[in-house]
Design an enzyme around this catalytic site. Structure first.
Site, short mmCIF file in Angstrom:
data_model
loop_
_atom_site.label_atom_id
_atom_site.label_comp_id
_atom_site.label_asym_id
_atom_site.label_seq_id
_atom_site.Cartn_x
_atom_site.Cartn_y
_atom_site.Cartn_z
CB SER A 135 -0.92 -0.05 1.22
OG SER A 135 -1.74 1.08 1.31
CE1 TYR A 149 0.14 5.07 -5.88
CE2 TYR A 149 0.43 6.31 -3.85
CZ TYR A 149 0.79 5.26 -4.67
OH TYR A 149 1.78 4.40 -4.28
CE LYS A 153 -0.54 2.11 -3.65
NZ LYS A 153 -0.04 0.74 -3.89
#
Length: 283
Positions: A135, A149, A153
């Site tokens: 992660s 992003y 994640k």
């Protein structure tokens, strides 16, 4: 070597995936190293009797099934899956195109989902296995220029946290890894896509932010080879950590987030605690 395990590593053609594959091989494990270009994977890792390079585009479920099948045909099992493949679609939210935002989630969230879906039946049959998801601190803390992003994640974090109790009865463990800033290829032009500047309101900040990110490429404090070596050690434990915060900068970031959450929970404690039905007649 009874401790020899079979590792499947995604995104092993460059960046941290190469370091993880190398560290697993150095520790005496067998590695199925995957990437969109298997020749590139072989070139990055060299020849090794315990290495199998396989084509795998993580966004393609059929590719994932084929890679798992190739791994089992060659080595008979899969003990550790490292979901490492990813990229970075950077930019202010309003300037990230819907297509690029979706592509980020497709690679960085649905990618590991596709591969894990293909691997879990093998691990369940073995009644053993470890699913690792690389992660990011961006999976725990959002920041400007990282909306796509971080969304992907954060998704990885919630998915793995929820998956963990589902597969635990079958001897399968999960481990989330949140690296801080490591000198990987994530910020290289090949892995990073900056949104096209299109809105005047953001123009100056975009210029400054892109310059700052580009300047950071190759200057990050974390050594990915060290991360990879420790990851292999932790994966070998009977009880691997559910979450491994990797890097001193990452620890500081996560500690601050934990304090912020506690403060936010406490800030409106009375208001928040006054929301129950007062008695049965209110229904």
């Amino acid at each position: 070597m009874t401790d020899k395990k079979v590792w499947l590593v995604t995104g092993a053609g460059r960046g941290m995936g190469v370091d993880i594959a190398k560290a697993a091989l150095a520790a005496g494990h067998a590695v199925v190293a995957t990437g969109r270009n298997p020749e590139r994977v072989s070139a990055a890792l060299g020849a090794h009797e315990d290495l199998l390079a396989v084509k795998l585009d993580v966004t393609d479920p059929a590719d994932a099934q084929a890679a798992v099948q190739a791994a089992v045909e060659r080595f008979g099992r899969i003990d550790v899956l490292v979901n490492n493949a990813g990229n970075f679609n950077a930019g202010f939210f309003e300037e990230i195109s819907p297509q690029n935002f979706r592509a980020q989630v497709e690679t960085t969230l649905f990618g590991p989902i596709n591969v894990t879906r293909a691997v879990l039946p093998v691990m369940r049959a073995q009644r053993a296995g470890l699913v690792v998801a690389i992660s990011s601190t961006a999976g725990l803390v959002g920041q400007e220029f990282c909306s796509a992003y971080a969304a992907a994640k954060f998704g990885v974090e919630g998915w793995i946290e929820s998956l963990a109790p589902e597969v635990a009865p079958f001897g399968i463990r999960t481990m989330l890894v949140e690296p801080g800033f490591f000198r990987t290829e994530l910020l290289s032009p090949e892995s990073t896509n900056y949104a096209e500047a299109s809105i005047d309101d953001y123009a100056e900040r975009t210029t400054q932010t892109v310059a700052a990110w580009k300047a950071m490429n190759g200057q990050q404090g974390g050594d990915p080879a060290k991360l990879a070596t420790v990851l292999v050690q932790l994966a070998g434990r009977d009880e691997p950590p559910a979450r491994w915060v990797a890097g001193a900068d990452a620890i500081a970031t996560v500690e601050q987030k934990a304090k912020d959450l506690l403060a936010q929970a406490d800030a409106y404690r009375e208001l928040s605690s006054s929301l129950a039905y007062s008695d049965a007649s209110d229904h």
